[in-house]
Write an enzyme that holds these catalytic residues in place. Structure first.
Site, PDB file in Angstrom:
ATOM      1  N   ASP A   1       0.961  -1.184   0.001  1.00 42.30           N
ATOM      2  CA  ASP A   1       0.059   0.231  -0.142  1.00 42.30           C
ATOM      3  C   ASP A   1       1.038   1.317   0.010  1.00 42.30           C
ATOM      4  O   ASP A   1       2.076   1.231  -0.558  1.00 42.30           O
ATOM      5  CB  ASP A   1      -0.902   0.013   1.220  1.00 42.30           C
TER       6      ASP A   1
ATOM      7  N   HIS B   1      -4.298   5.824   3.292  1.00 42.01           N
ATOM      8  CA  HIS B   1      -4.968   4.870   2.630  1.00 42.01           C
ATOM      9  C   HIS B   1      -4.704   3.417   3.475  1.00 42.01           C
ATOM     10  O   HIS B   1      -5.440   2.708   3.787  1.00 42.01           O
ATOM     11  CB  HIS B   1      -4.895   4.784   1.223  1.00 42.01           C
TER      12      HIS B   1
ATOM     13  N   SER C   1     -11.109  -2.312  -1.551  1.00 46.55           N
ATOM     14  CA  SER C   1      -9.940  -2.109  -0.447  1.00 46.55           C
ATOM     15  C   SER C   1     -10.321  -2.394   0.949  1.00 46.55           C
ATOM     16  O   SER C   1      -9.468  -3.164   1.708  1.00 46.55           O
ATOM     17  CB  SER C   1      -9.488  -0.560  -0.475  1.00 46.55           C
TER      18      SER C   1
END
EC number: 3.4.21.-
Length: 915
Positions: free
Chosen positions: A531, A573, A740
Site C-alpha cells: 500500500d 489509505h 480495498s
C-alpha cells in the site's frame, strides 16, 4: 568536522562529480566496472573471487544488487567484534577487536593513554530478536600493554600522522568476570582490492551510544583521497571508530572517521538550506556529500613501518598476520588470472559508443522496459548482443524477481535503453528480438482504490476525497441502514455493534470470542500489506511492524506515509485498510468503534510502501521488488488494496506468488466494473465488496475471476480531519467504501485458517501452489450463500470465517493447478497487443471518476508524448466507431461508453486466462 571541511573543501567538486557518476551506475547507464579508474584495484578485487574471469566480471558487475547469502553470516561474525566505548558510563564512540586483545577506534575518541582512564569497551550491547537488550560485558582498557595512535590532524613533521586511529589493549577479563577470549577478533587485511568504486559497504556502529546498528541502505563507495575513502551511509555522533565493511567480500575496508559536509568557497560547512552551519546546527540539517573513513590499507602500512618497543612486537606480529597471508594468496591468484583478465577488458566509461546513425543522441530518451525470456545464459547472451547492435551500447539486463527465479524457466527481466520515437512502438519492436517473448513499458500507472466517504452524491464511483481529509458520516449511515433500508446489523443495535457490522456479517465475532482459536502471531504467521505506507493515527498505533517495514518507492526501510494533502493525495489509505487488521480496540478518540480482526493477538502488520499515493505507482518494478522480498522471506499472506490495469508484468507476478505458495489477497477493483490486476489472474484471491444489506456494493468490480465477497461498502475506518487555524490534523472515524476494505477481511481469515491447520499444511504435501489452492477451495466451500448478491460475479458468496475454520484442507491430490490449461505466451501476446489501449481507457475512466482530465496518452506520459502509437491508433479505429471520435480528441466518451469499451478491451485479455 570543520577540520574535514577545511582540508577537503577544495576538492569538493571531485567528490560531487563522483557522486553523480555513482547515480549513473545505479541507474544502469554505465557498467559498475567502468566506475573504477584504478585498474590495479580492479585486478586485485577480481583475484579475491573464485571462478573463471567472465563469471567473476558478471558477479562483480551485479554486486550492487545481489550478494551471496554467506555475506549475512560474515556480517554476523563481524558484528560480534564491535564494541561501544564508554567513559564513566557515558558513551563516546565505537571500536572493534582486531587481535585477541587489541581494539581499534579513532584518535579523536582516545588520543592518549591518559585519556583512556575510566574507559571501558562494552561488547554485546545490542537487541535480541525479541527487541530486548542482551546482557553485555565490559573490559577495561590497558594502554600499558599496547597503545598506538595517529592524530586526526596531519603533521608534516610526524610520519603517519593524520590517520585518526588508536589501537589499545584490553584487560584479559571483563568486569563481569568473562574472559576476553569469548570475543572472536576480526583481523585486518591491509591488501587493496577488497572493494571497487560503486560497490556497497556497510557500517556496524553504536550511533549516539545506542544499541548496535548496521547501515545497509545507500552504502556505495564512490570517491577517495590518498588516505580516505568516501561513501554513502547514515552515521551519528558515536559512530566514530566503526568498521566499514565491503559487502562483496566481507572484509573491513575502512575505519569510520567523519561525515563529509558540503562547503562554500571559504570551506565553511553548509546546511541543506544553503546557510552557514554553526556548532549548534543539528546533524540532520547539514548538507552531507557522504561519509569518509580511513583506509585500512593505510592503517596497516603505518603499523608495519612504525618502530615499536620490543614488548609490543608480538602483538604487532599478530595484527599483521592476516595481511601477510592475503599478500601471498592474492599475488598467486592474480598472476594466474592475469592472462584471462586481458581477454575481458574493463569497460571504459570515458568513451561513449556511437549510437546507430538513424538515432540522433539529442532525440533519444531513456526508458524502462520489462520483458519475459527464458532464463538461459545462451538466450540472454543472444538478446544482449542484438540489443547492443540496436542501441549502440551494451544493455544492462536484470532479473526482475531473482528470489524465486530458476534456470531454464521463463522469467521477468528489466531493461533500460535509449529510445527515439514512441515508447510503445519500441516495446513491440523489442518483442521481435529473438529470445524476447513479450515486452512492455515500465512507466507510472494510475491505481484503483476505494472511496473514503459514505453515500454522498457521487460516492458509489468516488475513488478518494480530493483534499485528502475525511468527515464523520454516521448520521448518513444510520439514515440509510436504520431508517430507510433496515439492515439486520443496524436496526435496534448500539453504535458499538453497528460500527462492527462487518464482524457479524462474516462471523468474526463468534470466532474471535473463542479463546481456543490459535494465534497467528504465536505461530509466526505474517501478513504483508502492499500500500502507501503507514501513518501515526492513534487507531493503529503500535500495530505496524516498524522493524520489517520497507519502502520500495524511496528504496529504504521506512514505510512511513508522509502526510501530504492536496488534490488526490490522500494520506492514510494503508492506515484505513490496515486498521481492519490491527486497529486498537480502545483509543481516546471520540466515536471509537471497529477494531482490528487480529488485534487481540497483538498481531503486527508488515507495511510495504509500493506507491507514493493511492492514485499512482511509479513503476511496476516497485511491485516486483516488494513481491520478490516477500518470496525471499517466505511470508505466507499479502493483502493488497490497490489495483492496476492488466499488464504482462502483473500476470507474471501473480503466477510467481502462486507458485511460491503465497496467499495474495487482492481487491477486485472499483468503478471500472471488470476485475483489475493482479486480482484478475488465477494466482491471486480476488475479493469483491458487499454492504450491510448483504447486497453488492454498486461500485465493486465483479466477474468470473472473483473468489469471495466481504464487507466493503460503509465499513467503519479511521480518518484524518482537516486541520483548522494551522493546527495538527485531527483524528476521527467514517464509513468508507471500496473493495480495498473487503480485502483485509480475507487476509485475516487466511491467517486464522493457516494457524488452525498448521500441522496439516506444513507436512510437506502442500508445498507451493497447493497451499493457495487449499485455501481457495476452503473459501468456496465455506462461503455464506444466504445473501442478496447477484447470482454471478461475486464468487461463491460472502466470507464466513466460522465455517471456514471448520473446513479442513482438501487432499493434495484433489487440488487442481490454476494455470493448468493456460497458455502464458498467448496471454502475454494479447496483453501486449491491447495493453496500451487498456491503459489509455483506464486513465480516462479515472479522469472521469476523480475529476482529472486525461488525454489519449498512455498512462502518465508527459504532454509531448501524448500521441498514441500507430498500432494503438489502428486498434482504436477497430474498437471505437466514428461517432465517438478519437481517444485523443478533446471530446470525451460518456461514462457508460467508457466502461463498456474498457470492459471490451479488458475481456480480450481476460479471455486468454480461461483457455
Amino acid at each position: 568536522m570543520e577540520y574535514v571541511a577545511d582540508r577537503y573543501g577544495k576538492v569538493q567538486p571531485v567528490f560531487e562529480e563522483a557522486a553523480k557518476k555513482l547515480q549513473k551506475v545505479k541507474a544502469k547507464e554505465i557498467p559498475l566496472l567502468s566506475f573504477e579508474d584504478d585498474l590495479e584495484r580492479v585486478k586485485l578485487r577480481m583475484a579475491r573471487e573464485e571462478g573463471e574471469m567472465p563469471i567473476i566480471m558478471e558477479r562483480i558487475n551485479g554486486g550492487v544488487d545481489f550478494q551471496d547469502s554467506y555475506i549475512l553470516e560474515m556480517l554476523s561474525v563481524l558484528s560480534k567484534a564491535v564494541c561501544r566505548i564508554t567513559q564513566h558510563g557515558r558513551p563516546i564512540g565505537t571500536g572493534f577487536l582486531i587481535s585477541d586483545n587489541v581494539i581499534i577506534t579513532n584518535n579523536h575518541v582516545i588520543d592518549s593513554p591518559e585519556r583512556a582512564r575510566g574507559m571501558l569497551a562494552e561488547f554485546n550491547y545490542e537487541l535480541d530478536r525479541n527487541k530486548e537488550i542482551k546482557k553485555s560485558f565490559s573490559f577495561k582498557l590497558d594502554a600499558e600493554r599496547f597503545f598506538l595512535t595517529s592524530s586526526y590532524m596531519a603533521d608534516p613533521e610526524v610520519p603517519y600522522s593524520g590517520l585518526d586511529f588508536t589501537m589499545i589493549a584490553l584487560a584479559e577479563k571483563s568486569q563481569e568476570d568473562i574472559p576476553l577470549s569469548t570475543v572472536k577478533p576480526i583481523y585486518l587485511d591491509g591488501i587493496r582490492g577488497k572493494i571497487i568504486k560503486g560497490e556497497s559497504c556497510v557500517i556496524i556502529q553504536h550511533p549516539r551510544g545506542m544499541p548496535k546498528k548496521i547501515v545497509l541502505k545507500n552504502t556505495a563507495f564512490f570517491s577517495e583521497t590518498r588516505t580516505r575513502i568516501v561513501y554513502e551511509s547514515d552515521t551519528l555522533p558515536g559512530s566514530s571508530g566503526s568498521m566499514v565493511v565491503a559487502l562483496g567480500t566481507g572484509e573491513i575496508i575502512a575505519l569510520h572517521h567523519a561525515g563529509l559536509p558540503r562547503t562554500d568557497s571559504q570551506n565553511r560547512i553548509l546546511t541543506r538550506s544553503g546557510a552557514v552551519a554553526t556548532a549548534s546546527t543539528p546533524d540532520e540539517e547539514i548538507d552531507w556529500i557522504g561519509n569518509e573513513g580511513i583506509k585500512i590499507s593505510r592503517v596497516i602500512n603505518a603499523l608495519n613501518n612504525l618502530d615499536l618497543p620490543p614488548e609490543m612486537h608480538e602483538i604487532k606480529k599478530k595484527l599483521l598476520h592476516k595481511t601477510t597471508l592475503s599478500q601471498e594468496e592474492i599475488s598467486s591468484d592474480s598472476d594466474r588470472k592475469e592472462a584471462s583478465f586481458k581477454k575481458y577488458p574493463v569497460p571504459d566509461s570515458g568513451k561513449e559508443q556511437k549510437p546507430q546513425p538513424s538515432m540522433k543522441p539529442s532525440d533519444r530518451k531513456r526508458q524502462d522496459y520489462i520483458f519475459t525470456a527464458k532464463n538461459n545464459p545462451e538466450v540472454l547472451s543472444t538478446i544482449s548482443t542484438l540489443l547492443s547492435a540496436r542501441y549502440g551500447e551494451e544493455p544492462i539486463i536484470k532479473l526482475s524477481m531473482p528470489a524465486f527465479a530458476a534456470a531454464g524457466r521463463v522469467e521477468l527481466f528489466t531493461l533500460n535503453v535509449p529510445v527515439m520515437g514512441n515508447i510503445e512502438d519500441e516495446a513491440r519492436n523489442l518483442s521481435t528480438i529473438p529470445g524476447i517473448i513479450n515486452a512492455e513499458t515500465d512507466i507510472p500507472l494510475q491505481l484503483n482504490t476505494g472511496s473514503d466517504q459514505g453515500d454522498s452524491a457521487q460516492s458509489k464511483f468516488e475513488g478518494i476525497v480530493e483534499d485528502g481529509y475525511g468527515k464523520p458520516n454516521e448520521d448518513e449511515f444510520l439514515k440509510k441502514y436504520r431508517d430507510e433500508r433496515q439492515s439486520i446489523y443496524v436496526v435496534d443495535k448500539t453504535p458499538q455493534y453497528h460500527r462492527k457490522w462487518n464482524w457479524y456479517a462474516t462471523s468474526f465475532d463468534s470466532v474471535l470470542a473463542d479463546k481456543k482459536v490459535p494465534s497467528p502471531k504465536g505461530l509466526g504467521i505474517k501478513i504483508v500489506q502492499f500500500d502507501t505506507g503507514f501513518t501515526d493515527h492513534a487507531k493503529v498505533a503500535g500495530g505496524f511492524d516498524k522493524e520489517l517495514d520497507m519502502d520500495f518507492v524511496d528504496q529504504d526501510d521506512d514505510a512511513a506515509d508522509s502526510f501530504t494533502s492536496g488534490i488526490l493525495k490522500h494520506p492514510g489509505h494503508a492506515t484505513r485498510t490496515g486498521s481492519l487488521l490491527i486497529g486498537n480496540e480502545v483509543t481516546l478518540i471520540a466515536e471509537n468503534g471497529n477494531c482490528g480482526l487480529l488485534a487481540q493477538f497483538d498481531f503486527k502488520l508488515i507495511p510495504y510502501r509500493i506507491c507514493k499515493s493511492v492514485i499512482l505507482i511509479r513503476r511496476q518494478q516497485e511491485l516486483a521488488d516488494a513481491l520478490n522480498l516477500c518470496i525471499a522471506q517466505r511470508y505466507p499472506i499479502i493483502s493488497m488494496s490497490l489495483g492496476l490495469p492488466p499488464t504482462m508484468a502483473t500476470a507474471a507476478m501473480a503466477k510467481k506468488a502462486y507458485d511460491a505458495g503465497i496467499i495474495w489477497c487482492c481487491a477486485a477493483g472499483n468503478v471500472v466494473q471488470v476485475v483489475v490486476a493482479p486480482a484478475v489472474y488465477p494466482g491471486t484471491i480476488a475479493v469483491a465488496a458487499s454492504n450491510p444489506m448483504d447486497e453488492e456494493w454498486e461500485g465493486s468490480s465483479r466477474g468470473s475471476t472473483v473468489d469471495i465477497t466481504a464487507p466493503g461498502e460503509d465499513v467503519y475506518v479511521p480518518i484524518f480531519l482537516e486541520p483548522k487555524d494551522g493546527q495538527k490534523a485531527g483524528e476521527s472515524f467514517s464509513y468508507g467504501n471500496g473493495t480495498s476494505y473487503a480485502t483485509p477481511h480475507v487476509a485475516a481469515a487466511a491467517a486464522l485458517w493457516l494457524a488452525k491447520y498448521e500441522d496439516i499444511l506444513n507436512n510437506g504435501n502442500y508445498r507451493g501452489w497447493k497451499k493457495v489452492e487449499a485455501f481457495r477451495k476452503a473459501l468456496d466451500v465455506s462461503a455464506r450463500r444466504k445473501n442478496r448478491l447477484p447470482k454471478v460475479g461475486f464468487g461463491h458468496g460472502i466470507l464466513d470465517v466460522d465455517k471456514l475454520l471448520k473446513t479442513t484442507p482438501e487432499k493434495p491430490d484433489k487440488l487442481i493447478y490454476a494455470y493448468e490449461n493456460m497458455d502464458e505466451g498467448r496471454l502475454g501476446e494479447v496483453t501486449q497487443a491491447y495493453g496500451e489501449m487498456a491503459k489509455t481507457l483506464w486513465n480516462k475512466i479515472h479522469g472521469w471518476a476523480f475529476g482529472i482530465a486525461r488525454g489519449g496518452q498512455e498512462s502518465y506520459a508527459s504532454s509531448h508524448e501524448a500521441e498514441l502509437s500507430d498500432y494503438s491508433k489502428m486498434l482504436e479505429r477497430t474498437l471505437v466507431t466514428g461517432k465517438h471520435g478519437s481517444l485523443e480528441s478533446s471530446g470525451d466518451l460518456s461514462q457508460g461508453e467508457l466502461l463498456k469499451l474498457f470492459s471490451k478491451v479488458h475481456q480480450k485479455i481476460e479471455s486468454e486466462i480461461k483457455k
